[in-house]
Design a protein around this motif. Structure first.
Motif: not given
Ligand code: NAD
Length: 296
Positions: A164-166, A169-170, A188, A190, A195, A208, A210, A214, A229, A231, A270-271, A274
């Motif tokens: 979940v999250g595309a 970076i993640a 998956c 936004i 979902l 992943a 944010g 969720l 993932v 934070i 995960v932190g 990483t």
């Molecule tokens: P981002 O904002 O670039 O991407 C978020 C993704 O989530 C997008 O693809 C978006 O379409 C999707 N999304 C948003 N709302 C959604 C929903 N309701 N349902 C499904 N998908 C949804 O964020 P990012 O940079 O990928 O970071 C995501 C999270 O991961 C943040 O909390 C960030 O701090 C964390 N992170 C942690 C590490 C680590 O080392 N632990 C590294 C990178 C990012």
């Protein structure tokens, strides 16, 4: 029975110990390990992060330099500096702190990082190599996620995985690495319509996004591996009723704990892994630069 916790701190510790041994082996051969971090602008938060990084590298036997530029550096100047680092044979690793000031293009900057010295695996060429199935250096968070899953012993081959999250970076690199390991991956984002349909079928659920909370119990298949993932800094009331800032993930930990089979805590999942993968990549880059390992 509640989920078993996947302790990222303990796993990270064993990877760090391996990094120390690998660094000593290189240094004994007279081969240097030198990571250069580029910081544009004077962000106090990035400075604290860089100081921590410097300390960590020193503890591992890795030379660390912070190269700071004024916030008004041009893209051409920054690219020239990155080309200079690429050509410098004493530099074995390069990373660029994000975010960059708005006038600079993040992707163009990442393209300018030497592919073999790209310790964060953010040069699009390195992501492309993952697609082609011969990873040179992969993004750290994606590597961390794979290691955490593999530590459970739950097989990835053939597993139903939902990410979940595309983001670049993640989520996307995570999905790619898991596909490479023969999992059946659903990605998956936004605009995903439902979902629940995708998360409930997952043997392994990676989140992943944010967004705190969720994912709750109803999203999770009983016994699934859940990797959080996210934070997020949130404000909450402590036992004395005082407002305090804490770090949470995207998964509602308390509700998911009784349902999942395995779960990563936030913080402590995960932190730290990483950071450990960044160090592991730093050693991989040094071996590539010193031609002890081949990229292909
Ligand atoms: P981002 O904002 O670039 O991407 C978020 C993704 O989530 C997008 O693809 C978006 O379409 C999707 N999304 C948003 N709302 C959604 C929903 N309701 N349902 C499904 N998908 C949804 O964020 P990012 O940079 O990928 O970071 C995501 C999270 O991961 C943040 O909390 C960030 O701090 C964390 N992170 C942690 C590490 C680590 O080392 N632990 C590294 C990178 C990012």
């Amino acid at each position: 029975m509640p989920a078993k916790l996947i302790d990222g701190k303990i796993l990270a510790m064993s990877i760090r110990q391996q990094v120390v041994r690998d660094a000593a082996t290189l240094l004994e051969k007279g081969l240097g390990i030198h990571l250069v971090a580029v910081l544009v602008g004077h962000s106090p938060a990035a400075r604290v992060y860089a100081d921590n990084q410097a300390r960590t590298c020193r503890d591992m036997g890795i030379r660390y330099s912070l190269l700071e530029f004024a916030a008004d550096i041009t893209q051409v100047q920054l690219n020239t500096e990155l080309a200079r680092l690429a050509a410098d044979t004493t530099v074995t690793g390069i990373m660029v702190h994000l975010p960059l000031p708005a006038h600079l293009n993040t992707q163009e900057t990442q393209y300018a990082i030497d592919v073999l010295k790209d310790v964060e695996g953010v040069n699009p060429a390195n992501i492309g190599h993952v697609v082609y199935g011969h990873t040179i250096i992969a993004p750290c968070t994606a590597l961390a996620t794979v290691e955490l899953i593999e530590s459970t012993g739950v097989p990835l081959r053939g597993a139903e995985v939902t990410v979940v999250g595309a983001s670049r970076i993640a989520g996307k690199p995570i999905a790619l690495l898991l596909t490479e390991r023969q999992a059946t991956v659903t990605l998956c984002h936004i605009h995903t319509r439902d979902l629940f349909i995708h998360s409930q079928k997952a043997d392994i659920l990676v989140v992943a996004v944010g967004k705190p909370g969720l994912i709750s119990a109803g999203h999770v298949k009983p016994g699934a591996v859940v990797i959080d993932v996210g934070i997020n800094r949130v404000t909450t009331a402590n036992a004395q009723g005082q407002l305090v800032a804490i770090t949470v993930g995207d998964v509602d930990f308390q509700s998911v704990l009784p349902v999942a089979g395995w779960l990563t805590p936030v913080p402590g999942g995960v932190g730290p892994m990483t950071v450990a993968m960044l160090l592991k990549n730093t050693l991989r880059a040094a071996r590539l630069v010193h031609k002890l390992e081949k990229p292909f």
